[in-house]
Structures are given as C-alpha cells and as structure tokens.
Motif scaffolding. Structure first.
Motif, PDB file in Angstrom:
ATOM      1  N   GLN A  14       0.828  -1.283   0.009  1.00 22.68           N
ATOM      2  CA  GLN A  14       0.001   0.085   0.086  1.00 22.68           C
ATOM      3  C   GLN A  14       0.746   1.315   0.164  1.00 22.68           C
ATOM      4  O   GLN A  14       0.641   2.045  -0.885  1.00 22.68           O
ATOM      5  N   PRO A  15       1.922   1.434   0.885  1.00 21.94           N
ATOM      6  CA  PRO A  15       2.648   2.736   0.948  1.00 21.94           C
ATOM      7  C   PRO A  15       3.256   3.019  -0.508  1.00 21.94           C
ATOM      8  O   PRO A  15       3.720   4.317  -0.998  1.00 21.94           O
ATOM      9  N   GLU A  16       3.639   1.801  -1.411  1.00 14.46           N
ATOM     10  CA  GLU A  16       4.370   1.965  -2.536  1.00 14.46           C
ATOM     11  C   GLU A  16       3.228   2.831  -3.411  1.00 14.46           C
ATOM     12  O   GLU A  16       3.625   3.810  -4.396  1.00 14.46           O
ATOM     13  N   LEU A  17       2.190   2.167  -3.349  1.00 17.51           N
ATOM     14  CA  LEU A  17       0.895   2.907  -4.404  1.00 17.51           C
ATOM     15  C   LEU A  17       0.743   4.418  -4.017  1.00 17.51           C
ATOM     16  O   LEU A  17       0.509   5.142  -4.571  1.00 17.51           O
ATOM     17  N   LEU A  18       0.626   4.533  -2.529  1.00 15.74           N
ATOM     18  CA  LEU A  18       0.623   6.060  -2.220  1.00 15.74           C
ATOM     19  C   LEU A  18       1.509   7.022  -2.644  1.00 15.74           C
ATOM     20  O   LEU A  18       1.443   8.110  -3.052  1.00 15.74           O
ATOM     21  N   ALA A  19       2.888   6.329  -2.304  1.00 13.40           N
ATOM     22  CA  ALA A  19       4.064   7.152  -3.000  1.00 13.40           C
ATOM     23  C   ALA A  19       3.883   7.467  -4.401  1.00 13.40           C
ATOM     24  O   ALA A  19       4.359   8.748  -4.838  1.00 13.40           O
ATOM     25  N   ALA A  20       3.591   6.524  -5.303  1.00 15.11           N
ATOM     26  CA  ALA A  20       3.743   6.712  -6.739  1.00 15.11           C
ATOM     27  C   ALA A  20       2.431   7.771  -6.805  1.00 15.11           C
ATOM     28  O   ALA A  20       2.646   8.443  -7.666  1.00 15.11           O
ATOM     29  N   ASP A  21       1.350   7.806  -6.500  1.00 12.58           N
ATOM     30  CA  ASP A  21       0.305   8.598  -6.569  1.00 12.58           C
ATOM     31  C   ASP A  21       0.713  10.196  -6.249  1.00 12.58           C
ATOM     32  O   ASP A  21       0.234  11.036  -7.149  1.00 12.58           O
ATOM     33  N   ARG A  22       1.290  10.478  -5.305  1.00  7.35           N
ATOM     34  CA  ARG A  22       1.765  11.495  -4.804  1.00  7.35           C
ATOM     35  C   ARG A  22       2.763  12.161  -5.756  1.00  7.35           C
ATOM     36  O   ARG A  22       2.942  13.102  -6.177  1.00  7.35           O
ATOM     37  N   ALA A  23       3.757  11.092  -6.140  1.00  6.52           N
ATOM     38  CA  ALA A  23       4.908  11.527  -7.241  1.00  6.52           C
ATOM     39  C   ALA A  23       4.239  12.026  -8.486  1.00  6.52           C
ATOM     40  O   ALA A  23       4.694  12.817  -9.221  1.00  6.52           O
ATOM     41  N   CYS A  24       3.288  11.255  -8.922  1.00  3.63           N
ATOM     42  CA  CYS A  24       2.716  11.443 -10.336  1.00  3.63           C
ATOM     43  C   CYS A  24       2.005  12.941 -10.289  1.00  3.63           C
ATOM     44  O   CYS A  24       2.049  13.448 -11.353  1.00  3.63           O
TER      45      CYS A  24
END
Length: 350
Positions: A313-323
């Motif tokens: 889950q943290p990987e997806l949240l980080a990717a969402d913020r980065a995008c």
C-alpha cells in the motif's frame, strides 16, 4: 474408494451405495464441489436444509470443539429420517484435515451412528491430505475429485441452463459463448443466467452470433484495468504493454496508478471477506470483479493475502503523490510501480 470417472460419479450421485457411509467431495473448482455435494445431500435426506436432520460443521467449529464431529456423527435424527453430517473445510490446515480423517475412518468402521452419512466438502487437496487418503482407501467411503470444466462440459451446462427457460443458441453462437465463459462453475452459471435474461426467459428464442455480439460487448475491456491485473498477476511485460497502450489512448500515469490502487482494493476486500469466513468466489463477486476477469482474479486472490497487500500500500500512495507533482515523469513512475508489484507477485508464486 476413488471415483474419478464421470459415469461412476454420476451413477453414485444418482443412487448412493447403501454400504457407503462417508463421501469426500473436493477440488479446485468449488462451484462443482458445491453442486455435487448438494446433489448427493438431496439423495441422502428428504430435507437437506433441515437442522433437525442435518448438521453443518466448519473447520472453525472443530478448532473450537475437537469433539464436535464425533458428537454429531453419534447423534440420531430428531425427525426420524437419515442423519446427515456435512463438514466444510475452507482451508488445507493440517489440524482440521487430520481430525476429519480420523472421524471419517472411525465412522466408516461403524463406530458412530450407522444410519448417519458423513459428507465432507473441501478445496484442492493434494495427495498428502490425510482426509483424502482416508476416503480413497476406505471400503465404506468414497472420494470424488472435481476438476475444472472442459469446453464440452461448459457447452452442456449452457444448453441445459438455457433449456430451462425455453431458450437455445445456434451452433455458432454456442461455440462463441462457451469460448468466452470462465471455467469456474459458479461464475459460468451466473453468465448463463445473465444470457437467459438477455434473450428473454420463456420466449423460445434461439440466440445467434449477432445477438451475442451485443451481449458480450456490454462492457469494453480497459487497457489500464488489464495492465493492473497483469501487474498483480506477475506478468510485467504484459502490464507495461497495457500501460503504454493506455498512454497512447490518452490515459496518463495518475490514472494508471489509480487503476492499480483499485485492483489492490478489490484484492484487499476479498482477503478481508475470506478472513471473515466467506468463500473465495463469493468474496470476489462482492468485491466487484468483472466476470471476464474472475478466473484470473481468483488465481491472484488465493495468493495475495492481507499482509503482502498492506506492505504494498505505501508504494501505491508514494507513486500517486509523485505522479501529481508538476513536471514528474508520471508514465515512468507508473511503469516502475507495475515492476514493483509484478516482482512481488512473482515472489509470492504467481
């Protein structure tokens, strides 16, 4: 005794041998397991849903009370009919498997109520399963493996299902429909029921290939959803192809990350429902899985449990913020996320 030929299975289900006191129905396709167990239960007692005649036990029950199976198998029917004890094993844990095997062996040997029948339903048991070995070698027990439906089985299932509503398909339409059906019995039956509603129950209609073109095209495939499914299934190359195709269609990195988050959410909801006692196919349906994807989703849901999903889950949240940052290489971020997910899926055995 092992019954693995269709004629032998159908003969036993139609007229159970009076000398048999126990049956194990098991296999990867739980839809077939449930159908065959229900058919057998209907032959063994006039009231298969009556709690006075039938005891329904789960592996959680025998975890809580190890003597539960013996107590139920010794009891007599309160209504004077034949006693039926149904055990549903929802996992392959050694404890319940061993307890079920011991109860089956003792019951087959005549230690409990001789008028009771012990019916066990289970998933895909390997040859090391104690209850499978006990059922296969017991003289008063049978083991009935349930395999996934083949094309011929699905065609027969479709013809029979539609005939109940006075409907049919042309040979060409039947071939098209069967090739698109998932090989999970429960899911396939739901699609046949949906087709019957589409054609008009009781109308006597014969569906054609043209009719199916509209029916099967109700929900178009989405590149991003396919890419997310491929990533969680461990197919990196296919996931990257889907992401790049979606980018060409105008769907950027944030939408790709959102699709992967949605897929993770469905897997998490399915895992949560399973932990609460729901069957896998029922949990997947409640999670909103599209019927065309259900077979692959079930394959993934057997592996992706709550722990690995929480770690991801943290990987997806980080990717969402980065995008969402100005000037970010969002397509590259989405592809890197797909790589991370696919790699973890591979490590889980997918």
């Amino acid at each position: 005794m092992l019954l693995n030929r269709r004629p032998d299975v159908e003969r036993f289900l139609a007229r159970p041998d009076p000398a048999v006191r126990a049956a194990l129905v098991f296999g990867r396709d739980l839809g077939v397991v449930r159908e065959r167990a229900a058919e057998l239960a209907g032959k063994l007692t006039e009231r298969p849903d009556d709690p006075f005649d039938v005891a329904l036990v789960t592996d959680s029950d025998i975890d809580d009370d190890p003597a539960r199976l013996a107590d139920e198998l010794m009891a007599y029917s309160l209504m004077g009919g034949r006693r039926l004890v149904r055990l549903r094993l929802s996992s392959e844990r050694a404890g319940p498997d061993k307890q079920a095997a011991e109860a089956l062996e003792r019951h087959a040997a005549g230690e409990f109520n001789p008028e009771a029948f012990f019916l066990i339903e289970a998933g895909n048991l390997d040859r090391n399963s104690a209850v499978r070995r006990a059922a296969e070698k017991g003289a008063a027990a049978v083991a009935i493996p349930c395999y996934e439906d083949e094309v011929g089985d699905l065609a027969r299932l479709t013809r029979e299902g539609l005939a109940k509503d006075r409907l049919s398909l042309t040979n060409e339409a039947l071939d098209i429909f069967v090739r698109r059906l998932p090989h999970e019995r429960g899911v396939a039956r739901r699609e046949i029921e949906r087709l019957a509603l589409y054609l008009g129950p009781g109308s006597g209609a014969t569906g054609t290939a043209d009719d199916l073109e509209d029916f099967l095209g109700v929900e178009p495939e989405a590149s991003l959803a396919d890419a997310a499914q491929d990533a969680f299934g461990g197919r990196l190359a296919a996931a990257q192809t889907g992401l790049r195709r979606a980018a060409q269609e105008g769907e950027g990195g944030p939408a790709a990350v959102r699709a992967m988050s949605i897929h993770l959410g469905r897997l998490r909801r399915t895992a949560t429902l399973r932990a609460a006692g729901a069957e896998l196919a029922e949990a997947a349906k409640a999670s909103g899985v599209f019927w065309k994807n259900e077979r692959e989703f079930l394959r993934q849901a057997r592996v992706w449990e709550l722990g690995p999903l929480a770690e991801l889950q943290p990987e997806l949240l980080a990717a969402d913020r980065a995008c969402k940052q100005t000037g970010s290489p969002d397509q590259l971020i989405a592809e890197r996320l797909a790589l991370t997910i696919a790699a973890r899926a591979k490590r889980l055995g997918l």
